[in-house]
Design an enzyme around this catalytic site. Structure first.
Site, PDB file in Angstrom:
ATOM      1  CG  HIS A   1       2.055   2.796  -6.203  1.00  0.00           C
ATOM      2  ND1 HIS A   1       2.364   4.007  -5.629  1.00  0.00           N
ATOM      3  CD2 HIS A   1       3.176   2.040  -6.152  1.00  0.00           C
ATOM      4  CE1 HIS A   1       3.637   3.984  -5.255  1.00  0.00           C
ATOM      5  NE2 HIS A   1       4.147   2.802  -5.550  1.00  0.00           N
TER       6      HIS A   1
ATOM      7  CG  HIS B   1       8.009  -0.628  -8.105  1.00  0.00           C
ATOM      8  ND1 HIS B   1       8.254  -0.200  -6.822  1.00  0.00           N
ATOM      9  CD2 HIS B   1       8.366  -1.948  -8.140  1.00  0.00           C
ATOM     10  CE1 HIS B   1       8.734  -1.211  -6.107  1.00  0.00           C
ATOM     11  NE2 HIS B   1       8.821  -2.286  -6.881  1.00  0.00           N
TER      12      HIS B   1
END
Length: 352
Positions: free
Chosen positions: A168, A121
């Site tokens: 994350h 991302h």
């Protein structure tokens, strides 16, 4: 240095960020339960996280091609495919885990089986934002400082959203953004050379189809199934279809690029222009979503018949010999429709 990296990869650091933003784990034994105390940040980060999902890529990114400049869309797709492939392969090579829950609240489950570092991302957001920023000055008149602020804001929001959603670690996000920046720095001097090859070389469409398909089939194998191979094949398929489509447009002399002396002024936001843009968005998205649906159904039916798989066996889609060709063929056609057919439909309908 090792202590710093360990600290940045610590799940507790992500959990503290979530609590600072008003997201709390209610009960460790049932980590899917959480409490939101700041709904503004909650929806902001969920929206930002969505900028890295397929729904954004198939709806909003093509608008750059339809309503602004196909040149910018081509550059963007090229860099997006490159950084995403590198990021996905690095994930499945390094095999570093995502943050643990508890203590982290995980707001997404689809990609939880994937590995964490780097954050793709973060890589995609950095590549998309800054590819447009670096390519646009030669095409469109705008204030570079304003564009820089927008690029920094969008990429930062996407990076922070990966922490907020618990997908994350801080290290994953930092590495993702830095890796993307390094790739852009190393490739930037060759962007124009690649443009000429992509649009004019006779071997361009052959390379655009065979290389991504080869990379999809040779994607690293894991000891368990994750969505990374399928997602990577999807991205490479889109890139292949768009690349062939842009080559075809160049051969036909129908590039749909801005007319006049470059850089051209930004389009004026009148009511008429907004209405045309909205109409192009609706027609274009319907065309791409419809193409995706038809191609997915047809390709799966053919592959299931070829490999003698029961039609109700959804697990068969995870097999490489089925997943790769069905996703690659589906999204290659989506890329072709986006780059060639949609603008022709706009012309027929008087929308372009």
């Amino acid at each position: 240095m090792l202590k710093v990296l360990t600290y940045l990869h610590d799940s507790e650091l992500v959990a503290r960020f979530q609590r600072r933003c008003g997201l709390f784990l209610v009960e460790a034994a049932h980590h899917s339960r959480y409490e939101v105390r700041n709904w503004l940040l909650h929806f902001l980060f969920l929206f930002s996280a969505g900028l890295g999902h397929e729904i954004f890529y198939i709806t909003c990114l093509p608008c750059i091609h339809w309503s602004l400049d196909p040149f910018l869309c081509r550059r963007l797709v090229n860099m997006w495919c490159l950084v995403m492939y590198i990021g996905q392969v690095m994930k499945d090579t390094l095999k570093l885990p995502r943050p643990l829950s508890p203590p982290v609240v995980k707001l997404e489950t689809r990609v939880d089986a994937e590995y964490g570092l780097p954050s793709t991302h973060a890589m995609a957001a950095t590549a998309i934002s800054f590819t447009v920023l670096l390519s646009a000055p030669s095409r469109i008149q705008f204030q570079f400082e304003v564009g820089l602020l927008i690029a920094l804001t969008l990429s930062s929001l996407v990076c922070l959203s990966r922490l907020y959603t618990g997908m994350h670690s801080v290290l994953d996000v930092i590495c993702g953004a830095l890796i993307s920046a390094v790739i852009m720095f190393l490739t930037y001097p060759y962007w124009e050379t690649f443009d000429r090859f992509q649009l004019t070389s006779h071997i361009s469409p052959i390379a655009a189809l065979t290389l991504p398909l080869f990379l999809s089939y040779t994607y690293p194998e894991l000891d368990h199934y994750t969505t990374t191979r399928g997602d990577t094949t999807t991205i490479l398929g889109v890139g292949a279809g768009c690349s062939v489509g842009y080559w075809v447009n160049e051969q036909l002399g129908q590039t749909f690029e801005p007319q006049g002396v470059l850089p051209v002024p930004l389009p004026t936001l009148t009511a008429h222009a907004l209405a045309l843009g909205a109409a192009r968005f609706i027609v274009g998205v319907l065309a791409l979503v419809g193409t995706r649906r038809v191609m997915k159904t047809l390709s799966l039916q053919v592959l299931y018949l070829w490999y003698r798989v029961a039609k109700n066996d959804d697990s068969a889609r995870r097999r490489r010999e089925i997943e790769v060709p069905y996703k690659f063929s589906t999204y290659t056609v989506v890329g072709l429709v986006n780059s060639i057919l949609v603008n022709k439909v706009f012309i027929l309908l008087g929308l372009l």
